[in-house]
Write an enzyme that holds these catalytic residues in place. Sequence first.
Site, PDB file in Angstrom:
ATOM      1  N   ARG A 248      21.499 -36.631  71.642  1.00 15.23           N
ATOM      2  CA  ARG A 248      22.288 -36.410  72.917  1.00 15.23           C
ATOM      3  C   ARG A 248      22.098 -34.818  73.287  1.00 15.23           C
ATOM      4  O   ARG A 248      22.777 -34.059  72.632  1.00 15.23           O
ATOM      5  CB  ARG A 248      23.496 -37.049  72.870  1.00 15.23           C
ATOM      6  CG  ARG A 248      24.400 -37.200  73.966  1.00 15.23           C
ATOM      7  CD  ARG A 248      25.929 -37.475  73.891  1.00 15.23           C
ATOM      8  NE  ARG A 248      26.372 -36.201  73.735  1.00 15.23           N
ATOM      9  CZ  ARG A 248      27.661 -36.002  72.937  1.00 15.23           C
ATOM     10  NH1 ARG A 248      28.110 -36.939  72.185  1.00 15.23           N
ATOM     11  NH2 ARG A 248      28.316 -34.917  72.884  1.00 15.23           N
ATOM     12  N   HIS A 252      29.182 -35.332  75.628  1.00 19.32           N
ATOM     13  CA  HIS A 252      29.147 -36.667  75.894  1.00 19.32           C
ATOM     14  C   HIS A 252      29.397 -37.099  77.290  1.00 19.32           C
ATOM     15  O   HIS A 252      28.974 -38.093  77.642  1.00 19.32           O
ATOM     16  CB  HIS A 252      30.623 -37.122  74.905  1.00 19.32           C
ATOM     17  CG  HIS A 252      31.001 -38.611  75.268  1.00 19.32           C
ATOM     18  ND1 HIS A 252      30.306 -39.499  74.763  1.00 19.32           N
ATOM     19  CD2 HIS A 252      32.076 -39.037  76.107  1.00 19.32           C
ATOM     20  CE1 HIS A 252      30.794 -40.586  75.048  1.00 19.32           C
ATOM     21  NE2 HIS A 252      31.716 -40.319  75.798  1.00 19.32           N
ATOM     22  N   TYR A 261      32.300 -28.802  68.704  1.00 18.34           N
ATOM     23  CA  TYR A 261      32.111 -29.617  67.552  1.00 18.34           C
ATOM     24  C   TYR A 261      30.442 -29.425  67.122  1.00 18.34           C
ATOM     25  O   TYR A 261      30.353 -29.981  66.159  1.00 18.34           O
ATOM     26  CB  TYR A 261      32.309 -31.018  67.727  1.00 18.34           C
ATOM     27  CG  TYR A 261      31.874 -31.924  69.038  1.00 18.34           C
ATOM     28  CD1 TYR A 261      30.500 -32.370  69.018  1.00 18.34           C
ATOM     29  CD2 TYR A 261      32.599 -31.853  70.162  1.00 18.34           C
ATOM     30  CE1 TYR A 261      30.027 -33.015  69.969  1.00 18.34           C
ATOM     31  CE2 TYR A 261      32.114 -32.551  71.183  1.00 18.34           C
ATOM     32  CZ  TYR A 261      30.581 -33.168  71.231  1.00 18.34           C
ATOM     33  OH  TYR A 261      30.165 -33.728  72.331  1.00 18.34           O
TER      34      TYR A 261
END
Length: 330
Positions: A248, A252, A261
């Site tokens: 990705r 998100h 993160y």
Amino acid sequence: MTENRHQALGLSDDTVLEMYETMLLARRIDERMWLLNRSGKIPFVISCQGQEAAQVGAAFALDRENDYILPYYRDMGVVLTFGMTAKDLMLSAFAKAEDPNSGGRQMPGHFGQKKNRIVTGSSPVTTQVPHAVGIALGGRMEGKDFVTFTTFGEGSSNQGDFHEGANFAGVHKLPVIFMCENNKYAISVPIEKQLACEKVSDRAIGYGMPGVTVDGNDPLAVYAAVKEAADRGRRGDGPSLIETVSYRLTPHSSDDDDRTYRSQEEVEEAKKKDSIYTFAEYLKGLDLLTEEKEKEINDRIMALVNEATEYAEQAPYAEPEYAMKYVYGE
């Protein structure tokens, strides 16, 4: 000289160029949506960037006249292949009355379009999996010949809906293709904190179906796996689980800060395998994509994206009363 891999799969030069163009269209629409979000014009983006090869490779392997698809929220490449347009997607992003998914009721990424057999998704993740199984069962009971194709993230593969759907499809040998788009992160949780097994596809054996893991940055590898699964389903041999591994490239969603993160170095490293570039290199190696052709394709796509953006921005919102329609019996 680049080895011609698509001919061996029965794909023409024109078809692989169309695949590339669809991948690029998904990317350009997505990039535009981020700009619109950051300028305060649309409220939310959930991105397909980094997953276009898996989406388009898979959708091209299906029967676009008969099969049913139950996509998850990132599947812009899948729905574009199945007949949605740049305009459709922009109308959804702007939540306008003409949005084909829900008339502006739902967030973007909740794809649904009856004429193209794109079955409506919902916000709780993984609910599309048992729905795909139910539609496959319904098709069998009515003597119809189609497969259902459903996608989900690797985070979703830990949800009860996945296990119940896969188990039912396995027991009844239903023509369902379960495709897990493993992009390494379930929001902020990395894959190694989600699964005790090595691969999502390792779970297939528990449901009596074949499981395969393929390179999600390679549209031809995904095409081959999905084509085989579709043929298997049509023969009456039951469901298949395919895991496509990619990365990705964006947070998100537009509400997420991925710097909390994962490192930017990790993201930059992943960009080296970005399918938009690697597939273009493959086509260039076969002289199918020249610099002129690449520019012509990109210009054509940007004109489409600009036109879709302008149209959707000017389009009317639904009347407030419309919010009550279809909720209660008239």
